[in-house]
Design a protein around this motif. Sequence first.
Motif, mmCIF file in Angstrom:
data_model
loop_
_atom_site.group_PDB
_atom_site.id
_atom_site.type_symbol
_atom_site.label_atom_id
_atom_site.label_comp_id
_atom_site.label_asym_id
_atom_site.label_seq_id
_atom_site.Cartn_x
_atom_site.Cartn_y
_atom_site.Cartn_z
ATOM 1 N N PHE B 56 17.928 -8.133 41.688
ATOM 2 C CA PHE B 56 17.678 -7.006 42.598
ATOM 3 C C PHE B 56 18.898 -6.782 43.493
ATOM 4 C CE2 PHE B 56 16.189 -4.945 46.438
ATOM 5 C CZ PHE B 56 15.267 -4.006 45.986
ATOM 6 N N VAL B 57 19.359 -7.871 44.109
ATOM 7 C CA VAL B 57 20.507 -7.789 45.032
ATOM 8 C C VAL B 57 21.765 -7.355 44.283
ATOM 9 C CG1 VAL B 57 22.048 -9.213 46.441
ATOM 10 C CG2 VAL B 57 19.581 -9.408 46.724
ATOM 11 N N LEU B 58 22.004 -7.978 43.134
ATOM 12 C CA LEU B 58 23.200 -7.670 42.344
ATOM 13 C C LEU B 58 23.185 -6.205 41.891
ATOM 14 C CD1 LEU B 58 25.656 -9.275 41.219
ATOM 15 C CD2 LEU B 58 24.412 -9.399 39.060
ATOM 16 N N PHE B 59 22.037 -5.788 41.383
ATOM 17 C CA PHE B 59 21.902 -4.430 40.856
ATOM 18 C C PHE B 59 22.181 -3.382 41.936
ATOM 19 C CE2 PHE B 59 19.224 -0.688 39.901
ATOM 20 C CZ PHE B 59 19.746 -0.346 38.669
ATOM 21 N N TRP B 60 21.483 -3.488 43.079
ATOM 22 C CA TRP B 60 21.637 -2.466 44.114
ATOM 23 C C TRP B 60 22.977 -2.558 44.823
ATOM 24 C CZ3 TRP B 60 19.248 1.885 44.090
ATOM 25 C CH2 TRP B 60 17.978 1.979 43.506
ATOM 26 N N ASN B 61 23.546 -3.766 44.916
ATOM 27 C CA ASN B 61 24.883 -3.874 45.522
ATOM 28 C C ASN B 61 25.933 -3.243 44.617
ATOM 29 O OD1 ASN B 61 25.251 -5.202 48.186
ATOM 30 N ND2 ASN B 61 23.837 -6.646 47.277
ATOM 31 N N CYS B 62 25.779 -3.443 43.311
ATOM 32 C CA CYS B 62 26.734 -2.821 42.369
ATOM 33 C C CYS B 62 26.657 -1.302 42.481
ATOM 34 C CB CYS B 62 26.439 -3.255 40.934
ATOM 35 S SG CYS B 62 26.992 -4.923 40.613
ATOM 36 N N LEU B 63 25.431 -0.777 42.573
ATOM 37 C CA LEU B 63 25.284 0.675 42.705
ATOM 38 C C LEU B 63 25.881 1.162 44.028
ATOM 39 C CD1 LEU B 63 21.758 1.537 41.271
ATOM 40 C CD2 LEU B 63 23.965 1.716 40.180
ATOM 41 N N GLY B 64 25.675 0.389 45.091
ATOM 42 C CA GLY B 64 26.237 0.742 46.400
ATOM 43 C C GLY B 64 27.754 0.796 46.343
ATOM 44 N N ILE B 65 28.350 -0.206 45.690
ATOM 45 C CA ILE B 65 29.817 -0.239 45.580
ATOM 46 C C ILE B 65 30.299 0.949 44.753
ATOM 47 C CG2 ILE B 65 31.745 -1.565 44.580
ATOM 48 C CD1 ILE B 65 30.108 -4.115 45.423
ATOM 49 N N LEU B 66 29.550 1.241 43.686
ATOM 50 C CA LEU B 66 29.895 2.375 42.822
ATOM 51 C C LEU B 66 29.871 3.686 43.629
ATOM 52 C CD1 LEU B 66 30.401 2.985 39.759
ATOM 53 C CD2 LEU B 66 27.991 3.585 39.615
#
Lengths: 84, 208
Positions: B56-66
């Motif tokens: 969950f954390v990895l997924f949404w952080n990656c999207l945030g960075i994107l």
Amino acid sequence: MSLLAANPEMSFIEMREGLAMTDGNLSMHLKTLQEVGYVALTKSFQKKKPLTTCSLTGLGKTSFAKYINVLEEIVLQNKPPGKN
Amino acid sequence: MSSESASEHLQVIRTLMERSAYYRRALAPMLCLSGAIGLAGALAACVLKIATHQYFVLFWNCLGILALIGSYFLARKQALKDSEPFWSAPARRVTQALFPPFLTGVFFSLVFGMDSVEPATNLWMLVSGWMICYGCGLHSAGFFTPKGVRWLGLMFVATGIGFYLLASRIPSLQTVEICHYMMGLFFGAGHLLCAGYIWASERRKNAL
């Protein structure tokens, strides 16, 4: 001077749009300010396009601060007593 | 020089100084991009059934960075088109305003990302925390941008607090699916709504 007092440096285009002036008019003003040592102009290239950056010199900053102080003194001197 | 004249001069100087601190890049495309990423992310998360803390954390952080990289790329493109420096003083101010709340959000991500208790039942707290941090960042940055951004920030803070209060009392809101929906709703649809508002208000302003 006001724009440059609020920003360490600004491009010629940013200043032109901020002041709603023509290229020639702004150039003249900047030239005058540069001659008296208030403004420093740096010319460079960004993606092969010329970029002129303007900034206030130390003398410019001091003179601008003095000017603001003088204006404030004038306003304060003429203020009716009892008002802040 | 008369007092009125001096006062007028001071007012002009103040207006110019304030106006020069304004971030002038068009924000609607950046918000649209972030909104589209948020909505697509929520859909993808539900399809992929992302349900653990780490993912969950990895997924949404990656999207945030994107979304962040995409927004900076759009800003840079606009700056190059206008022959202006990308890393201008207002751009630096906006970044400085965003940095502390975003860093706090990353800290929350690390704390919750390290949690290995399954099933993940406390991610709603992380979602609330992210919303509040993001809202604070937008609100701070909103002092150098159009008014809509400050409102968006306040909306994120209010809904983050509201979601925390509701979810802490209603256990059915504590599921991972609801967390994905909330992320999609606010980081997706919320951004798109704000983009629409800014686009409409700028169009109205230009028409005057």
